[in-house]
Motif scaffolding. Structure first.
Motif, PDB file in Angstrom:
ATOM      1  N   GLY A   5       0.785  -1.224   0.000  1.00 36.00           N
ATOM      2  CA  GLY A   5       0.000   0.000   0.000  1.00 36.00           C
ATOM      3  C   GLY A   5       0.821   1.280   0.000  1.00 36.00           C
ATOM      4  O   GLY A   5       0.268   2.364   0.163  1.00 36.00           O
ATOM      5  N   MET A   6       2.116   1.189  -0.216  1.00 36.80           N
ATOM      6  CA  MET A   6       2.992   2.357  -0.136  1.00 36.80           C
ATOM      7  C   MET A   6       2.757   3.311  -1.304  1.00 36.80           C
ATOM      8  O   MET A   6       2.176   2.936  -2.331  1.00 36.80           O
ATOM      9  N   GLN A   7       3.238   4.537  -1.153  1.00 41.82           N
ATOM     10  CA  GLN A   7       3.143   5.486  -2.262  1.00 41.82           C
ATOM     11  C   GLN A   7       4.146   5.096  -3.354  1.00 41.82           C
ATOM     12  O   GLN A   7       5.263   4.665  -3.077  1.00 41.82           O
ATOM     13  N   VAL A   8       3.726   5.231  -4.588  1.00 40.03           N
ATOM     14  CA  VAL A   8       4.593   5.002  -5.743  1.00 40.03           C
ATOM     15  C   VAL A   8       4.425   6.167  -6.704  1.00 40.03           C
ATOM     16  O   VAL A   8       3.467   6.946  -6.603  1.00 40.03           O
ATOM     17  N   TYR A   9       5.335   6.305  -7.633  1.00 38.94           N
ATOM     18  CA  TYR A   9       5.340   7.445  -8.537  1.00 38.94           C
ATOM     19  C   TYR A   9       4.029   7.538  -9.325  1.00 38.94           C
ATOM     20  O   TYR A   9       3.614   6.586  -9.986  1.00 38.94           O
ATOM     21  N   SER A  36       8.489  15.087   2.753  1.00 40.00           N
ATOM     22  CA  SER A  36       8.684  14.166   3.879  1.00 40.00           C
ATOM     23  C   SER A  36       7.514  14.148   4.855  1.00 40.00           C
ATOM     24  O   SER A  36       7.437  13.270   5.715  1.00 40.00           O
ATOM     25  N   LEU A  37       6.621  15.112   4.713  1.00 40.93           N
ATOM     26  CA  LEU A  37       5.573  15.280   5.721  1.00 40.93           C
ATOM     27  C   LEU A  37       4.330  14.445   5.456  1.00 40.93           C
ATOM     28  O   LEU A  37       3.411  14.420   6.264  1.00 40.93           O
ATOM     29  N   SER A  38       4.291  13.742   4.328  1.00 39.89           N
ATOM     30  CA  SER A  38       3.123  12.928   3.991  1.00 39.89           C
ATOM     31  C   SER A  38       3.569  11.608   3.393  1.00 39.89           C
ATOM     32  O   SER A  38       4.594  11.532   2.715  1.00 39.89           O
ATOM     33  N   GLU A  39       2.790  10.572   3.632  1.00 40.54           N
ATOM     34  CA  GLU A  39       3.070   9.266   3.034  1.00 40.54           C
ATOM     35  C   GLU A  39       2.193   9.017   1.808  1.00 40.54           C
ATOM     36  O   GLU A  39       2.155   7.907   1.280  1.00 40.54           O
ATOM     37  N   GLN A  40       1.502  10.056   1.356  1.00 40.94           N
ATOM     38  CA  GLN A  40       0.688   9.959   0.148  1.00 40.94           C
ATOM     39  C   GLN A  40       1.419  10.634  -1.008  1.00 40.94           C
ATOM     40  O   GLN A  40       2.065  11.661  -0.820  1.00 40.94           O
ATOM     41  N   PHE A  41       1.306  10.070  -2.205  1.00 46.12           N
ATOM     42  CA  PHE A  41       1.970  10.686  -3.341  1.00 46.12           C
ATOM     43  C   PHE A  41       1.287  12.011  -3.688  1.00 46.12           C
ATOM     44  O   PHE A  41       0.071  12.093  -3.807  1.00 46.12           O
ATOM     45  N   ASP A  42       2.102  13.048  -3.849  1.00 45.88           N
ATOM     46  CA  ASP A  42       1.613  14.372  -4.213  1.00 45.88           C
ATOM     47  C   ASP A  42       2.066  14.661  -5.644  1.00 45.88           C
ATOM     48  O   ASP A  42       3.265  14.725  -5.925  1.00 45.88           O
ATOM     49  N   PHE A  43       1.120  14.831  -6.549  1.00 40.04           N
ATOM     50  CA  PHE A  43       1.468  15.105  -7.945  1.00 40.04           C
ATOM     51  C   PHE A  43       2.213  16.432  -8.091  1.00 40.04           C
ATOM     52  O   PHE A  43       2.862  16.671  -9.107  1.00 40.04           O
ATOM     53  N   ASN A  44       2.131  17.297  -7.082  1.00 34.16           N
ATOM     54  CA  ASN A  44       2.848  18.569  -7.096  1.00 34.16           C
ATOM     55  C   ASN A  44       4.028  18.538  -6.121  1.00 34.16           C
ATOM     56  O   ASN A  44       4.345  19.542  -5.469  1.00 34.16           O
ATOM     57  N   PHE A  45       4.693  17.409  -6.038  1.00 30.46           N
ATOM     58  CA  PHE A  45       5.809  17.267  -5.101  1.00 30.46           C
ATOM     59  C   PHE A  45       6.930  18.278  -5.412  1.00 30.46           C
ATOM     60  O   PHE A  45       7.097  18.741  -6.536  1.00 30.46           O
ATOM     61  N   ILE A  46       7.710  18.601  -4.376  1.00 32.47           N
ATOM     62  CA  ILE A  46       8.825  19.527  -4.513  1.00 32.47           C
ATOM     63  C   ILE A  46       9.959  18.830  -5.259  1.00 32.47           C
ATOM     64  O   ILE A  46      10.315  17.688  -4.955  1.00 32.47           O
ATOM     65  N   TYR A  47      10.535  19.538  -6.232  1.00 34.24           N
ATOM     66  CA  TYR A  47      11.591  18.934  -7.041  1.00 34.24           C
ATOM     67  C   TYR A  47      12.717  19.936  -7.274  1.00 34.24           C
ATOM     68  O   TYR A  47      12.591  21.132  -6.968  1.00 34.24           O
ATOM     69  N   LEU A  48      13.822  19.454  -7.806  1.00 40.70           N
ATOM     70  CA  LEU A  48      14.974  20.295  -8.141  1.00 40.70           C
ATOM     71  C   LEU A  48      14.855  20.727  -9.595  1.00 40.70           C
ATOM     72  O   LEU A  48      14.829  19.880 -10.494  1.00 40.70           O
ATOM     73  N   ASP A  49      14.786  22.032  -9.832  1.00 42.23           N
ATOM     74  CA  ASP A  49      14.635  22.475 -11.216  1.00 42.23           C
ATOM     75  C   ASP A  49      15.998  22.580 -11.917  1.00 42.23           C
ATOM     76  O   ASP A  49      17.059  22.377 -11.304  1.00 42.23           O
ATOM     77  N   GLU A  50      15.955  22.886 -13.215  1.00 40.49           N
ATOM     78  CA  GLU A  50      17.179  22.924 -14.028  1.00 40.49           C
ATOM     79  C   GLU A  50      18.169  23.959 -13.501  1.00 40.49           C
ATOM     80  O   GLU A  50      19.389  23.716 -13.473  1.00 40.49           O
TER      81      GLU A  50
END
Length: 207
Positions: A14-18, A114-128
């Motif tokens: 039941g874990m979050q996946v991409y 890190s604050l949620s165990e649910q996948f967030d489609f707007n997750f924080i990422y490293l930009d170019e």
């Protein structure tokens, strides 16, 4: 006496996946139990990008190096946890400049991921822009608490900038309970070869 921080995701069905893709979810089935055997055994079916994992250049670069090309000694190091929980959207150069990052450093991004165990489609990422800055600084490796170090980049610019400059990428860390600061880090990927990634157990040692 050191405190151990386990910064790995727990692997379960039941874990979050991409992108919550069904085909990316791990599958665990019972191969034998005590009703039909003297031993209990399970079968695990797992995408190599499940949970906490180490990427290899082959993931985004045709004919890129495979997972065994990353020396284990490059995954055992001091590392600095950067508190980026205030960042919205993406991590850019301006977000990283205040940390005075040094050449050869391992840095770990602690964000709202890190604050949620649910996948967030707007997750924080490293930009170019942020990736290019870290490339210029010649960091050794980057760990992120997102299941991807990039998001919505058609040409995978962030991955490619880092891979082409021998910067190691670890995704899917759990840093909610880890204060910012410097730690001794161990990333222990499964000993696989010829492929694009490996699931890993990751932990930090600190005071």
């Amino acid at each position: 006496m050191f405190k151990i921080y386990d910064i790995s995701m727990t692997i379960h069905e039941g874990m979050q996946v991409y992108k919550n893709k069904e085909e990316k979810k791990p599958k665990i089935q019972t191969a034998s139990d005590f009703s039909n055997s003297s031993a209990f055994e399970s079968i695990l079916s797992l995408n190599v990008h499940t949970g906490t994992h180490l990427d290899a250049p082959l993931h985004m670069i045709e004919s890129g190096d495979t997972i065994e090309s990353i020396p284990l000694e490059n995954l055992v190091s001091t590392a600095r946890v950067l508190d980026l929980t205030h960042v919205e959207g993406q991590i850019g150069k301006s977000d990283l400049e205040p940390f005075a990052i040094q050449e050869g450093e391992w840095i770990l991004f602690k964000t709202k991921n890190s604050l949620s165990e649910q996948f967030d489609f707007n997750f924080i990422y490293l930009d170019e822009d942020g990736a290019a800055y870290l490339k210029d600084l010649k960091v050794k490796g980057i760990g992120t608490d997102g299941l991807g170090i990039e998001r919505a980049q058609p040409d995978h610019e962030t991955h490619k900038i880092l891979f082409e400059n021998k910067i190691i990428i670890v995704e899917g860390l759990r840093l909610k309970d880890v204060p910012s600061g410097t730690y001794f880090m161990v990333i222990a990927p499964l000993k696989l070869e010829g492929i694009d990634a490996a699931p890993a157990r990751a932990f930090l040692l600190g005071q």
